[in-house]
Design an enzyme around this catalytic site. Sequence first.
Site, PDB file in Angstrom:
ATOM      1  N   VAL A 210       0.836  -1.209   0.000  1.00 18.76           N
ATOM      2  CA  VAL A 210       0.000   0.000   0.000  1.00 18.76           C
ATOM      3  C   VAL A 210       0.873   1.262   0.000  1.00 18.76           C
ATOM      4  O   VAL A 210       0.593   2.231  -0.714  1.00 18.76           O
ATOM      5  CB  VAL A 210      -0.971  -0.004   1.209  1.00 18.76           C
TER       6      VAL A 210
ATOM      7  N   ARG B 149      11.401   0.186   6.457  1.00 19.28           N
ATOM      8  CA  ARG B 149      12.516  -0.684   6.842  1.00 19.28           C
ATOM      9  C   ARG B 149      13.456  -0.879   5.666  1.00 19.28           C
ATOM     10  O   ARG B 149      14.655  -0.954   5.809  1.00 19.28           O
ATOM     11  CB  ARG B 149      11.989  -2.037   7.312  1.00 19.28           C
TER      12      ARG B 149
ATOM     13  N   LYS C 234     -13.408  -5.099   9.391  1.00 20.00           N
ATOM     14  CA  LYS C 234     -13.999  -4.122   8.470  1.00 20.00           C
ATOM     15  C   LYS C 234     -15.459  -3.857   8.834  1.00 20.00           C
ATOM     16  O   LYS C 234     -15.918  -2.710   8.812  1.00 20.00           O
ATOM     17  CB  LYS C 234     -13.884  -4.636   7.028  1.00 20.00           C
TER      18      LYS C 234
HETATM   19  N1  HSE Z   1      -6.761  -9.584   3.093  1.00 19.34           N
HETATM   20  C1  HSE Z   1      -7.711  -8.620   2.650  1.00 19.34           C
HETATM   21  C2  HSE Z   1      -8.657  -9.282   1.659  1.00 19.34           C
HETATM   22  C3  HSE Z   1      -6.964  -7.470   2.033  1.00 19.34           C
HETATM   23  O1  HSE Z   1      -8.395 -10.410   1.240  1.00 19.34           O
HETATM   24  O2  HSE Z   1      -9.671  -8.702   1.329  1.00 19.34           O
HETATM   25  C4  HSE Z   1      -7.639  -6.174   2.092  1.00 19.34           C
HETATM   26  O3  HSE Z   1      -8.048  -5.762   3.330  1.00 19.34           O
END
Ligand code: HSE
Length: 428
Positions: A11, A42, A202
């Site tokens: 990202v 890093r 989420k």
């Molecule tokens: N691991 C998450 C997904 C990535 O598969 O939707 C995005 O939040």
Amino acid sequence: MKVGICGLGTVGSGTFNLISKNNSEIERRLGSKVHIAQVGCRREHPDCNLSNVDVSYDIFDVVRNPDIDIVIEVIGGLDVARSLVLEAIRNGKHVVTANKALIAEYGQEIMDAAAEKGVQIKFEAAIAGGIPIVKTITEGLAANRLEWIVGIINGTSNYILSKMSDVGCDLSFIDVLKDAQKLGYAEADPTFDVEGVDAAHKLTILASIAFGIPFSFDAVYTEGISQINASDIGYARELGYVIKHLGIARVQDDNVEIRVHPCLVAEDHMLAQVKGVMNAVMVGGDASGSTMYYGAGAGSSPTASAVVSDVLDIMRASEGKTAGNLGFDNGRLVPKKIVSIEKVVGSAYLRLIVSDQPGVMARISTILSQHEISIESLIQKNTRDDYADVVIVTNAVFEESLDLAIKKLSSMEDVRGDVTRIRVAEFF
Ligand code: HSE
């Protein structure tokens, strides 16, 4: 305003490159460019040309840099991210984050700290990557009393279920998961994807902004897709459904349901057409009615699109150009009771492996009728010597009645192993 980026992974690199690529267009819209003053990482990213940027290998340098006004946190993870964001706020910086775990689990602490300092926290990128769902809920649908949200919000689970649903696909669960990891969608710990934790993070955030309730991650009923097998997908298809992993949040009088689990979705429903790593979120408002948003739920560039839009909102708000800070309604949250899963009403798909003996079906229906559960559809197939699969779709009942019936069914001598239960999605 000057921006510092903490983290240069998928990202972070996407964000850096998107700003570099579209800065003239951003300037046309805002009247000024985004100025990246420092990047903390890093290690450098091979896709990013950092020759004109101050780079520090200690991400905390960014939040301590007095020149920086907006910190972009894209390191992921929980504890270091929390310290980083809290320190940025203490230092008077606005924060843009893509970190759903951080907001779902420490959101209240972060919002309180931000409110005290008068800085903004923006998290569009935390949910459904390229879909501007936070903005949609907090701005586009702001006139509504929101009633429900139903979404496919984990691309990895959707990818796995979609592949497993392809007729003739003989890939194992693990092989498909590896594919999703290669595509860069899976979390660092993929159990977060397949066990529903990522979707629960989420959904916690979506429920909070939609219904004005505190973040309630610990109260979210969470079930992943690891128990779904090819025969359930096949039977679901015979019954006219596909299996999807859904996040569902719904107002029930003064209470709220928040749950994440696999569901049977009617094959002609729009959510059934959302395949692969794509995400979709439906939101129901009292004025708007049912609305739906579709797009890439993760990936470098779609997630960067959300991150940079948050940065632009903060820049606009600082110049008083739009409200820009409609978002988390700190201070006006109304705690609501989160309905426990036992009190949720719905129909379910049950699969039982039974010994192929006379009277078994009668005993199964007796148990169901004792709990006032009726059978809407039934399939029976002799899949191996002496055993048969019995698949039942029930009417809508309280989960607690079904729990009791399943317990009794599982203890029947004729039933082998556990009873599989997948809820049927009902749209409101
Ligand atoms: N691991 C998450 C997904 C990535 O598969 O939707 C995005 O939040």
